[in-house]
Design a protein around this motif. Structure first.
Motif, PDB file in Angstrom:
ATOM      1  N   SER A 295      16.772   2.745  -8.580  1.00 48.44           N
ATOM      2  CA  SER A 295      17.915   3.067  -7.719  1.00 48.44           C
ATOM      3  C   SER A 295      17.506   4.022  -6.606  1.00 48.44           C
ATOM      4  N   LEU A 296      16.753   5.052  -6.953  1.00 46.80           N
ATOM      5  CA  LEU A 296      16.347   6.036  -5.944  1.00 46.80           C
ATOM      6  C   LEU A 296      15.416   5.394  -4.920  1.00 46.80           C
ATOM      7  N   ALA A 297      14.475   4.579  -5.384  1.00 50.61           N
ATOM      8  CA  ALA A 297      13.580   3.897  -4.447  1.00 50.61           C
ATOM      9  C   ALA A 297      14.383   2.944  -3.566  1.00 50.61           C
ATOM     10  N   GLY A 298      15.394   2.318  -4.160  1.00 47.49           N
ATOM     11  CA  GLY A 298      16.229   1.391  -3.415  1.00 47.49           C
ATOM     12  C   GLY A 298      17.150   2.085  -2.420  1.00 47.49           C
ATOM     13  N   ALA A 299      17.465   3.344  -2.678  1.00 48.71           N
ATOM     14  CA  ALA A 299      18.352   4.097  -1.775  1.00 48.71           C
ATOM     15  C   ALA A 299      17.691   4.317  -0.425  1.00 48.71           C
ATOM     16  N   LYS A 300      16.409   4.261  -0.391  1.00 51.36           N
ATOM     17  CA  LYS A 300      15.575   4.364   0.810  1.00 51.36           C
ATOM     18  C   LYS A 300      15.534   5.755   1.434  1.00 51.36           C
ATOM     19  N   ASP A 301      16.653   6.498   1.413  1.00 47.82           N
ATOM     20  CA  ASP A 301      16.604   7.833   2.020  1.00 47.82           C
ATOM     21  C   ASP A 301      15.904   8.845   1.116  1.00 47.82           C
ATOM     22  N   VAL A 302      15.894   8.612  -0.180  1.00 51.85           N
ATOM     23  CA  VAL A 302      15.314   9.587  -1.110  1.00 51.85           C
ATOM     24  C   VAL A 302      13.785   9.540  -1.034  1.00 51.85           C
ATOM     25  N   LYS A 303      13.181  10.666  -0.716  1.00 55.11           N
ATOM     26  CA  LYS A 303      11.729  10.735  -0.560  1.00 55.11           C
ATOM     27  C   LYS A 303      11.053  11.386  -1.761  1.00 55.11           C
ATOM     28  N   ALA A 304      11.794  12.207  -2.500  1.00 53.69           N
ATOM     29  CA  ALA A 304      11.200  12.850  -3.674  1.00 53.69           C
ATOM     30  C   ALA A 304      12.259  13.069  -4.743  1.00 53.69           C
TER      31      ALA A 304
END
Lengths: 389, 389
Positions: A295-304
């Motif tokens: 989900s976080l990788a898919g959100a695209k804005d999350v870098k870390a």
């Protein structure tokens, strides 16, 4: 209808329409400095209990007689003074509930240096914060009432969400820049719970119980509903950010960081790359994968994704473009390694310097501070850079 | 106001109120038989293309000259005739898009035996169904218009959902029983997509592209939004099921089965137990874990996840109380193993026989049918039983 200094309603509306494009600084509790930086101090696993009567774990024998929770407090004061961060993030196991007869006092004492500093601070819970007489819900409710905290109980308009202490914070661009009324950095906070729902109170499945085959052991995880809220919020923030001519020139939306306590299984992936820091114990995550990483990788804005929980792991490593970072243990009433200094992670976010003043975020960097004689800074590294995005 | 045969409005309402408790059979397209059974035929990976001109893969050399898609059709007709199922579920890769110049004809021909049988049938898509001139969206839209199908394009009131062909079906209790107007078995259908969004059209990341670090290779996965919809639907169905005095005596809500094409990574877990059937190739799932397994296990009503995709795996195995089942390859224009018969999975759901007639679901059993000379049935097994729930 009269509004204030002898303007009628129509005049007031006209004045507003004139003033708006000129720019009135939005009331954002977090904002980049005029030097184009925003600094976050991560404090992981204080395990605070009762102050000077609470002993230290895993320090040298010679240190034991003089060591207590007050060493944790001193380390926090020292770090705040030296780093002067713009936000302090406590990533859970802030108190060690089992040893807290008065959890509210333990919480207040644990956060006291942050409160005294007048620097905004934010909290998520770990698996130990609710092991006292105060329920998980009440720990978060109480924490959100403390002075200067930006912690929130849960988002509005998301009654489907599970856990307590899921929220987001926006960081405004530098004052006077074209980005001053935009959130150029987004922070997500998620509750990773404590123990797998089914077995918090028992070690072995009881044959008489229904759903006996469904027993999942170990630590809890960030649920689908929490990820859904984050993804919806991320989508909205990215749309808002890109919704003007200036932003449309940008290739990427405002970057974001996510904070929670318990690492998802991907912290142990064999595909991790660019590891900086050490892994001295296993990844004590849940025994199932709830899809948080995806989900976080898919959100695209999350870098870390920045977590706590495993005190003697302090690495950042990359997987599919997402940085996975541990804080490293901060507290003295928490297991650790004698001779391996307690530590804190510092994240420094830098704005892009353009011809027209400060622009969007240019880079996200991190390092750690050790509670040793020299207050050593180690493991400087770049987590994200606009150039490579 | 007059309503029909000389009843006035008040009389009509009174009549309704009298008749309602007596019970008017709800209009449910799927229902258990009067013998207390409901049988599902799973057809996995037909890989249908153009009928008699489309050759077979992985059959003996001696069979090649006579083998085509028509063998797939014959196997489907044979199975429908012998098993007489209540529902046929096609779990994706129903057509092999690359070889289909006329995808609508390929689809119609592939499903023709189901259409001709007058038995209701349901479809989800695999990774090959949209590899022709018809987009993924249009394949599902077209499929949902075919005769006797219960396939749906997507749920209403869930505009957040990703993919095409996410829906659920309810199976009513036996006519004349206390459960005749309840869904005693729920079926969830999910679109597991085709290839990871970022890299369907390229083998290597291009340095000029944004998000270059985010490249995830391989197959796609069931997204957070689809799981969210399933969990919300499951919660509503469980509440509806338990919302009367009769149901409150029950310990568990109506069981459910989930169908999709691409197996989640848990099909390869080292913790699988009670494996029945064979694994002759790796689990070709996505390279990230989207939490589908955890969501389904958390939904509590789902007892088995049934997939296709890996043609020469046909096992069911249990993980944390959830059965994970492959269909085994059905189609002749699909890779397989010469000498290892094409096969279909049959799921038989049985109602509980109580003193007052048929009750809720008692057990879920499965076996497979081989397309060999004897139409052999193998691997009879119990997937779920009310006794052990």
């Amino acid at each position: 209808m009269k509004v204030g200094c002898s303007l009628n309603f129509v005049e007031a509306v006209v004045l507003c329409l004139i003033l708006l494009p000129i720019g009135i600084l939005a009331d954002m509790p977090l904002r980049f400095r005029k030097d184009g930086t925003f600094k976050i101090l991560q404090v992981a696993d204080m395990h605070y209990a009762n102050g000077k009567n609470t002993t230290c774990e895993d320090v040298f024998l010679s240190e034991e007689p003089y060591c207590s929770d007050l060493n944790t407090t001193a380390f926090l004061e020292r770090t705040i003074l030296a780093e002067n961060p713009d936000l302090i993030v406590f990533t859970g196991d802030n108190i060690y509930g089992f040893d807290c007869p008065n959890p509210k006092k333990s919480l207040s004492d644990a956060f006291a240096p942050a409160i005294a500093s007048n620097i905004p601070w934010a909290v998520i819970m770990g698996n130990h914060d609710d092991e006292s007489s105060l329920s998980r819900e009440d720990v978060m409710k109480y924490t959100a009432t403390l002075k200067n905290t930006l912690s929130k109980f849960n988002p509005e308009n998301a009654d489907y969400i599970e856990g307590f202490g899921n929220y987001n914070l926006e960081v405004g661009g530098a004052e006077g820049s074209k980005f001053e009324n935009k959130s150029v950095l987004n922070l997500y906070f998620l509750d990773s719970g404590n123990y797998a729902d089914c077995c918090a109170d028992r070690d072995f499945p009881s044959p008489g119980l229904s759903e006996v085959h469904r027993i999942v052991y170990g630590y809890n995880w960030v649920k689908n509903s929490q990820q859904f809220w984050l993804l919806q919020t991320s989508k909205r923030l990215q749309q808002e950010y890109m919704a003007d001519a200036e932003a449309l020139k940008l290739r990427v939306a405002a970057p974001a960081l996510a904070f929670l306590h318990i690492p998802p299984p991907e912290f142990n992936s064999s595909m991790l790359s660019k590891k900086v820091g050490v892994q001295q114990e296993g990844v004590s995550g849940p025994s199932v994968n709830s899809g948080l990483f995806t989900s976080l990788a898919g959100a695209k804005d999350v870098k870390a994704l920045i977590v706590g929980h495993d005190h003697i792991n302090d690495y950042c490593a990359e997987l599919f473009g997402l940085q996975l970072c541990y804080g490293g243990g901060f507290g003295y009433h928490a297991y650790g390694l004698a001779g391996w200094a307690r530590r804190a992670r510092v994240v420094v976010v830098n704005l892009d310097k353009t011809e027209n003043g400060w622009g969007p975020v240019q880079s996200i960097k991190t390092r750690k501070r050790l509670d040793d004689a020299n207050f050593t800074a180690i493991d400087d590294q770049l987590l994200w850079d606009l150039e490579y995005a």
